[in-house]
Motif scaffolding. Structure first.
Motif, PDB file in Angstrom:
ATOM      1  N   VAL A  41       0.847  -1.185   0.000  1.00 47.01           N
ATOM      2  CA  VAL A  41       0.000   0.000   0.000  1.00 47.01           C
ATOM      3  C   VAL A  41       0.882   1.234   0.000  1.00 47.01           C
ATOM      4  CG1 VAL A  41      -1.570   1.346   1.409  1.00 47.01           C
ATOM      5  CG2 VAL A  41      -1.903  -1.094   1.181  1.00 47.01           C
ATOM      6  N   GLY A  42       0.480   2.256  -0.748  1.00 49.38           N
ATOM      7  CA  GLY A  42       1.244   3.479  -0.711  1.00 49.38           C
ATOM      8  C   GLY A  42       1.051   4.297  -1.952  1.00 49.38           C
ATOM      9  N   GLY A  43       0.361   3.806  -2.964  1.00 55.99           N
ATOM     10  CA  GLY A  43       0.039   4.725  -3.998  1.00 55.99           C
ATOM     11  C   GLY A  43      -0.368   4.190  -5.323  1.00 55.99           C
ATOM     12  N   GLN A  44      -1.391   3.450  -5.415  1.00 56.75           N
ATOM     13  CA  GLN A  44      -1.919   3.082  -6.719  1.00 56.75           C
ATOM     14  C   GLN A  44      -3.156   3.905  -7.057  1.00 56.75           C
ATOM     15  OE1 GLN A  44       0.953   1.750  -6.555  1.00 56.75           O
ATOM     16  NE2 GLN A  44       0.151   0.220  -5.178  1.00 56.75           N
ATOM     17  N   PRO A  67     -12.572  14.499 -12.747  1.00 59.33           N
ATOM     18  CA  PRO A  67     -11.630  14.956 -11.726  1.00 59.33           C
ATOM     19  C   PRO A  67     -10.375  14.115 -11.705  1.00 59.33           C
ATOM     20  CG  PRO A  67     -13.444  13.751 -10.722  1.00 59.33           C
ATOM     21  CD  PRO A  67     -13.804  13.965 -12.157  1.00 59.33           C
ATOM     22  N   LYS A  68      -9.220  14.799 -11.577  1.00 59.65           N
ATOM     23  CA  LYS A  68      -7.951  14.093 -11.450  1.00 59.65           C
ATOM     24  C   LYS A  68      -7.722  13.779  -9.977  1.00 59.65           C
ATOM     25  CE  LYS A  68      -6.123  16.739 -15.330  1.00 59.65           C
ATOM     26  NZ  LYS A  68      -7.210  17.684 -15.444  1.00 59.65           N
ATOM     27  N   PRO A  69      -6.765  12.879  -9.691  1.00 58.87           N
ATOM     28  CA  PRO A  69      -6.516  12.536  -8.290  1.00 58.87           C
ATOM     29  C   PRO A  69      -6.272  13.752  -7.409  1.00 58.87           C
ATOM     30  CG  PRO A  69      -5.378  11.014  -9.734  1.00 58.87           C
ATOM     31  CD  PRO A  69      -5.989  12.068 -10.616  1.00 58.87           C
ATOM     32  N   ARG A 327       3.039   9.695  -7.344  1.00 55.20           N
ATOM     33  CA  ARG A 327       3.946  10.428  -8.234  1.00 55.20           C
ATOM     34  C   ARG A 327       5.409  10.210  -7.848  1.00 55.20           C
ATOM     35  NH1 ARG A 327       3.908  16.699 -10.392  1.00 55.20           N
ATOM     36  NH2 ARG A 327       6.175  16.936 -10.507  1.00 55.20           N
ATOM     37  N   THR A 328       5.677  10.105  -6.555  1.00 56.84           N
ATOM     38  CA  THR A 328       7.054   9.897  -6.103  1.00 56.84           C
ATOM     39  C   THR A 328       7.641   8.632  -6.698  1.00 56.84           C
ATOM     40  OG1 THR A 328       6.607  11.044  -4.023  1.00 56.84           O
ATOM     41  CG2 THR A 328       8.537   9.601  -4.093  1.00 56.84           C
ATOM     42  N   GLY A 357      -8.606  11.080 -19.684  1.00 53.96           N
ATOM     43  CA  GLY A 357      -8.473  12.295 -18.885  1.00 53.96           C
ATOM     44  C   GLY A 357      -7.287  12.335 -17.954  1.00 53.96           C
ATOM     45  N   TYR A 358      -6.246  11.545 -18.229  1.00 54.14           N
ATOM     46  CA  TYR A 358      -5.050  11.616 -17.385  1.00 54.14           C
ATOM     47  C   TYR A 358      -4.159  12.751 -17.878  1.00 54.14           C
ATOM     48  CZ  TYR A 358      -6.273   7.245 -15.136  1.00 54.14           C
ATOM     49  OH  TYR A 358      -6.918   6.289 -14.400  1.00 54.14           O
ATOM     50  N   PRO A 359      -3.653  13.581 -16.957  1.00 53.10           N
ATOM     51  CA  PRO A 359      -2.825  14.714 -17.391  1.00 53.10           C
ATOM     52  C   PRO A 359      -1.506  14.246 -17.986  1.00 53.10           C
ATOM     53  CG  PRO A 359      -2.762  14.486 -14.999  1.00 53.10           C
ATOM     54  CD  PRO A 359      -3.813  13.528 -15.493  1.00 53.10           C
ATOM     55  N   SER A 360      -1.024  14.985 -18.971  1.00 48.80           N
ATOM     56  CA  SER A 360       0.264  14.679 -19.574  1.00 48.80           C
ATOM     57  C   SER A 360       1.352  14.763 -18.502  1.00 48.80           C
ATOM     58  CB  SER A 360       0.553  15.675 -20.689  1.00 48.80           C
ATOM     59  OG  SER A 360       1.890  15.597 -21.115  1.00 48.80           O
ATOM     60  N   PRO A 361       2.275  13.782 -18.440  1.00 52.09           N
ATOM     61  CA  PRO A 361       3.313  13.784 -17.398  1.00 52.09           C
ATOM     62  C   PRO A 361       4.419  14.785 -17.713  1.00 52.09           C
ATOM     63  CG  PRO A 361       3.637  11.911 -18.852  1.00 52.09           C
ATOM     64  CD  PRO A 361       2.382  12.606 -19.329  1.00 52.09           C
ATOM     65  N   ASP A 362       4.071  16.077 -17.695  1.00 47.26           N
ATOM     66  CA  ASP A 362       5.045  17.117 -18.060  1.00 47.26           C
ATOM     67  C   ASP A 362       6.267  17.112 -17.152  1.00 47.26           C
ATOM     68  OD1 ASP A 362       3.387  17.913 -20.119  1.00 47.26           O
ATOM     69  OD2 ASP A 362       2.347  19.422 -18.909  1.00 47.26           O
ATOM     70  N   PHE A 363       6.088  16.672 -15.917  1.00 46.41           N
ATOM     71  CA  PHE A 363       7.237  16.646 -14.983  1.00 46.41           C
ATOM     72  C   PHE A 363       8.286  15.636 -15.424  1.00 46.41           C
ATOM     73  CE2 PHE A 363       4.160  13.572 -13.512  1.00 46.41           C
ATOM     74  CZ  PHE A 363       4.900  12.494 -13.059  1.00 46.41           C
ATOM     75  N   LEU A 364       7.946  14.750 -16.343  1.00 46.19           N
ATOM     76  CA  LEU A 364       8.919  13.812 -16.905  1.00 46.19           C
ATOM     77  C   LEU A 364       9.364  14.219 -18.304  1.00 46.19           C
ATOM     78  CD1 LEU A 364       7.194  10.421 -15.972  1.00 46.19           C
ATOM     79  CD2 LEU A 364       9.045  11.551 -14.742  1.00 46.19           C
TER      80      LEU A 364
END
Length: 366
Positions: A41-44, A67-69, A327-328, A357-364
């Motif tokens: 458990v921790g982030g799915q 709505p996004k997470p 995200r981490t 509707g998932y946001p583009s992973p711009d941080f990557l």
């Protein structure tokens, strides 16, 4: 005075034992809280929305995204409140399917490969498209109960769920063309999605790192084939022992032409990282509900109610936090991947990001 002091120390001692027991119990529960993908458990994330109708109507007005997470408020909507969310997801899917610029990423014919992914529950007129690495095990249990093989999901042996010759869940591909057409046009249909990149991490961990179901071909056949083609420096004599790196996996998935040649030798094992479009043909099949792993707590009861089965079966208990997007973890896995390889990977899964509707992973990407 001495007697009062003695009672006080006895009370403090009893409280200490209670605290120790509670601490031990909490550790035991956290150890047991493992998700469908063999991860702690921790982030799915999940989600499951949808309408009872067979076919969604065309949308002329701009679509309000689901709505996004990060958008979720602390107030948990009820099943009735969730209906608009489910409808917006279907509207978004319908709109993106009409985007001709994404045609090759979203438009997939209803092939045998797709029909093999769809499980049938004739008793309740339900079709469920399997999208691996988003917690399908629990939904298969729900269908097994509905088919009458077991009285509750808790009584189903784990090894039976994925034994498709014994679990009593026929695939849509096993029926005649006329029977297939009838079910696709009249049955309640749903499937579940998850952030595409987090799903790939789950597939990599489950098949090439942990392999809890003991499927040796991933390590001894598939991994060496990927390493041989996509790792810059390797020794042919040590391919299986060296283990697949996530960087190798990303390069393989992002290579549009080369991957297809490699995939021919893998067969149906590629379903664990195939796109949602390839698995379920959502632009050709008009699904009633598309669930997101990230909001499973709301989606699961909504799906049961929308399908008219909420009085027949219950969804298994969901451990707290198990559906949360992490995200981490995504940043950690992609930290050693070049921007070029990340962009190639996104180019392949861009359709999945936009359809659901998932946001583009711009941080990557940037």
């Amino acid at each position: 005075m001495g007697e009062a002091m003695r009672h006080r120390w006895l009370l403090l001692g009893a409280c200490g034992w209670v605290l120790l027991i509670l601490m031990f119990a909490s550790k035991f529960v956290s150890f047991r809280a493992v998700d469908d993908y063999g991860e702690r458990v921790g982030g799915q994330s999940w989600t499951v929305p949808g309408t009872k109708g067979v076919k969604s109507n065309p949308v002329s007005s701009p679509v309000k995204p689901a709505p996004k997470p990060s958008d979720q408020s602390s107030v948990v909507p009820t099943v009735i409140d969730w209906q608009p969310v489910a409808e917006r997801r279907i509207e978004l899917l319908s709109t993106v399917c009409k985007n001709i610029s994404l045609g090759n990423l979203t438009r997939v014919a209803i092939s045998k490969f797709v029909l093999d992914r769809i499980f049938v529950c004739d008793k309740q007129k339900i079709l469920f498209c399997q999208t691996p690495k988003v917690g399908n095990t629990q939904w298969k249990k729900v269908l097994i109960v509905l088919n009458g093989a077991f009285p509750s999901v808790e009584e189903i042996p784990e090894n039976l769920v994925h034994d498709h010759e014994k679990n009593g869940l026929p695939r849509l591909s096993s029926l005649t063309p006329q029977e297939i057409t009838h079910r696709l046009s009249t049955y309640f249909k749903f499937f579940i999605v998850r952030d595409p990149f987090e799903r790939l991490i789950s597939a990599f961990r489950d098949k090439f790192v942990k392999n809890p179901r003991f499927e040796p071909w991933y390590k001894h056949d598939i991994a060496p084939a990927i390493i041989r083609k996509y790792r810059k420096f390797h020794r042919d004599s040590d391919l299986a022992a060296s283990g697949l790196h996530f960087e190798d996996f990303v390069r393989y998935l992002g290579d549009a032409e080369g991957r297809r040649r490699v995939d021919r030798q893998f067969g149906d094992h590629v379903i664990h990282w195939a796109t949602y479009a390839d698995l379920c043909a959502p632009c050709e099949i008009h699904y009633s509900v598309v669930g997101h792993h990230e909001t499973l707590e709301q989606d699961a009861p909504h799906i049961l109610k929308a399908a008219g089965i909420d009085h027949m079966v219950s969804y298994p208990a969901i451990p707290p936090g198990i559906t949360r997007y992490n995200r981490t973890k995504v940043e950690q896995y992609f930290s050693g991947i070049s921007k070029r390889d990340v962009r190639r990977l996104y180019a392949r899964y861009q359709g999945d990001f936009q359809l659901f509707g998932y946001p583009s992973p711009d941080f990557l990407l940037n």
